[in-house]
Design a protein around this motif. Structure first.
Motif, short mmCIF file in Angstrom:
data_model
loop_
_atom_site.label_atom_id
_atom_site.label_comp_id
_atom_site.label_asym_id
_atom_site.label_seq_id
_atom_site.Cartn_x
_atom_site.Cartn_y
_atom_site.Cartn_z
N GLU A 76 19.08 -64.58 -29.44
CA GLU A 76 19.07 -65.06 -29.02
C GLU A 76 18.37 -64.04 -27.18
OE1 GLU A 76 19.43 -69.38 -30.00
OE2 GLU A 76 20.41 -69.47 -29.32
N LEU A 77 19.41 -63.89 -26.88
CA LEU A 77 19.73 -62.98 -25.48
C LEU A 77 18.54 -62.47 -25.70
CD1 LEU A 77 23.26 -63.51 -24.38
CD2 LEU A 77 20.73 -64.64 -23.40
N LEU A 78 18.80 -61.10 -26.30
CA LEU A 78 17.77 -59.90 -26.80
C LEU A 78 16.62 -60.03 -27.08
CD1 LEU A 78 20.44 -58.09 -29.39
CD2 LEU A 78 19.54 -57.29 -26.58
N LYS A 79 16.25 -61.35 -28.28
CA LYS A 79 14.51 -61.84 -27.83
C LYS A 79 14.47 -62.37 -26.72
CE LYS A 79 11.88 -64.52 -30.70
NZ LYS A 79 11.72 -65.46 -31.89
N ALA A 80 15.00 -63.02 -26.13
CA ALA A 80 14.68 -63.28 -24.97
C ALA A 80 14.15 -63.14 -24.14
CB ALA A 80 15.45 -64.93 -24.27
N SER A 81 14.94 -61.54 -24.24
CA SER A 81 14.61 -60.30 -22.82
C SER A 81 13.51 -59.99 -23.25
CB SER A 81 16.09 -59.89 -22.86
OG SER A 81 16.03 -58.37 -24.26
N LEU A 82 12.77 -59.85 -24.08
CA LEU A 82 11.52 -58.62 -24.15
C LEU A 82 10.41 -59.43 -22.99
CD1 LEU A 82 11.24 -58.95 -28.01
CD2 LEU A 82 11.83 -57.17 -26.49
N ASP A 83 11.37 -61.35 -22.44
CA ASP A 83 10.39 -61.50 -21.16
C ASP A 83 11.11 -61.96 -20.47
OD1 ASP A 83 7.40 -62.14 -23.06
OD2 ASP A 83 8.71 -63.46 -24.27
N ASP A 84 12.18 -61.80 -21.04
CA ASP A 84 13.46 -61.98 -19.28
C ASP A 84 14.42 -61.64 -19.00
OD1 ASP A 84 14.73 -64.01 -17.67
OD2 ASP A 84 15.36 -65.20 -19.06
N ALA A 85 14.46 -60.31 -17.89
CA ALA A 85 15.00 -59.43 -17.96
C ALA A 85 16.87 -60.08 -17.99
CB ALA A 85 15.29 -58.81 -16.85
N GLU A 86 17.05 -61.19 -17.11
CA GLU A 86 18.07 -61.77 -16.95
C GLU A 86 18.90 -62.45 -18.22
OE1 GLU A 86 21.43 -64.10 -15.34
OE2 GLU A 86 19.84 -62.15 -14.13
N ALA A 87 18.02 -62.71 -19.36
CA ALA A 87 18.55 -62.92 -20.65
C ALA A 87 19.18 -61.30 -20.66
CB ALA A 87 17.29 -63.40 -21.33
N PHE A 88 18.72 -60.75 -20.53
CA PHE A 88 19.58 -58.60 -20.92
C PHE A 88 20.73 -58.73 -20.27
CE2 PHE A 88 20.59 -54.32 -21.35
CZ PHE A 88 20.68 -54.02 -22.53
N ALA A 89 20.85 -59.04 -19.08
CA ALA A 89 21.59 -59.59 -18.23
C ALA A 89 22.76 -59.83 -18.60
CB ALA A 89 21.64 -59.08 -16.72
N VAL A 90 22.64 -60.96 -19.07
CA VAL A 90 23.50 -62.09 -20.01
C VAL A 90 24.49 -60.62 -21.20
CG1 VAL A 90 23.78 -64.02 -21.09
CG2 VAL A 90 22.60 -64.07 -19.04
N PHE A 91 23.34 -60.62 -21.66
CA PHE A 91 24.50 -60.18 -22.22
C PHE A 91 24.96 -58.81 -21.96
CE2 PHE A 91 23.42 -56.90 -25.90
CZ PHE A 91 23.73 -57.44 -27.03
N TYR A 92 24.60 -58.20 -21.25
CA TYR A 92 25.40 -56.97 -20.49
C TYR A 92 27.04 -57.13 -20.14
CZ TYR A 92 26.83 -53.34 -17.62
OH TYR A 92 27.79 -52.89 -16.32
N ARG A 93 26.81 -58.52 -19.35
CA ARG A 93 27.91 -59.02 -18.82
C ARG A 93 28.96 -60.34 -19.89
NH1 ARG A 93 24.35 -61.21 -14.91
NH2 ARG A 93 24.17 -63.17 -15.80
N ARG A 94 28.47 -59.94 -20.90
CA ARG A 94 29.06 -60.81 -21.99
C ARG A 94 30.05 -59.38 -22.58
NH1 ARG A 94 26.01 -64.38 -26.22
NH2 ARG A 94 25.91 -66.13 -24.08
N HIS A 95 29.41 -58.07 -23.00
CA HIS A 95 29.90 -57.74 -23.98
C HIS A 95 30.30 -55.31 -22.90
CE1 HIS A 95 28.97 -59.05 -27.08
NE2 HIS A 95 27.69 -59.35 -26.69
N ALA A 96 29.78 -55.15 -21.56
CA ALA A 96 30.01 -54.52 -20.97
C ALA A 96 31.35 -54.10 -20.92
CB ALA A 96 29.87 -54.65 -19.65
N GLU A 97 32.42 -54.78 -20.76
CA GLU A 97 34.40 -54.79 -20.64
C GLU A 97 33.86 -54.03 -21.91
OE1 GLU A 97 38.30 -56.60 -19.81
OE2 GLU A 97 36.47 -57.43 -18.45
N ALA A 98 33.68 -55.02 -22.83
CA ALA A 98 34.98 -54.38 -24.03
C ALA A 98 33.63 -52.68 -24.51
CB ALA A 98 33.91 -55.76 -25.05
N VAL A 99 32.73 -52.75 -24.73
CA VAL A 99 32.21 -51.58 -24.47
C VAL A 99 32.82 -50.41 -23.53
CG1 VAL A 99 30.83 -49.87 -24.58
CG2 VAL A 99 29.58 -52.14 -25.26
#
Length: 187
Positions: free
Chosen positions: A9-32
């Motif tokens: 849902e975040l990736l789909k929403a990020s097409l129109d909402d940059a904050e959605a991608f920021a949430v996805f980033y914060r969720r996975h950045a440390e693991a990556v």
């Protein structure tokens, strides 16, 4: 409050909402970052690759299609591809250095810290030019771009139309000269 949307849902929403991608980033950045640190053995390389992974994910989010496996698997697929490319690039650079007979310059942490501290201290009053003015122009530009402006090696290489290995060499040699000057100043 944590965002309850799924990664898909975040990736789909990020097409129109940059904050959605920021949430996805914060969720996975440390693991990556941890994953890449374990694979590379180098924090700086892992951090650079992590930034590239999320840049690639952001650029490719339009092509992302939800599947049975989680979006995190797609993200780690990007990480693996970039890691493989990085290793190939590193092998080519090592082979080129060997062909040219150019040794790799290794710095101790304290040497890098001293050079960075000196640069940082001097930039406060802007006598940075005094510190780097004795460097050859190519080294001066590379050191300023990497250390002061904190730009990635590949970005500097593209801008200067040279190989990443050459930029790394220029930064290393420039820092070595600066560090050598520091040692003389400490006497």
């Amino acid at each position: 409050m944590a965002d309850s949307r799924s990664d898909d849902e975040l990736l789909k929403a990020s097409l129109d909402d940059a904050e959605a991608f920021a949430v996805f980033y914060r969720r996975h950045a440390e693991a990556v970052l941890v994953y890449l640190r374990q694979r590379t053995g180098d924090v700086e390389t892992a951090a650079d690759l992590t930034a590239d992974v999320f840049a690639g994910a952001f650029a490719g989010r339009r092509r992302y299609k939800p599947r049975r496996e989680p979006a995190r698997a797609w993200l780690f697929g990007i990480a693996n591809n970039l890691l493989a490319m990085s290793r190939r690039k590193q092998r080519r650079a090592l082979a080129a250095r060997a062909r040219l007979g150019v040794p790799r310059i290794e710095f101790q942490d304290e040497e890098l810290e001293r050079a960075e501290a000196r640069i940082s201290a001097l930039t406060q009053g802007n006598p940075l030019n005094a510190l780097v003015e004795d460097l050859p122009p190519e080294q001066r530009e590379a050191v300023l771009a990497r250390v002061v402006h904190e730009r990635d090696y590949d970005e500097i290489a593209r801008e200067q139309d040279v190989s990443e290995a050459l930029v790394r060499q220029r930064v290393s040699r420039g820092l070595a000269r600066i560090s050598g000057g520091l040692r003389e100043d400490e006497r």
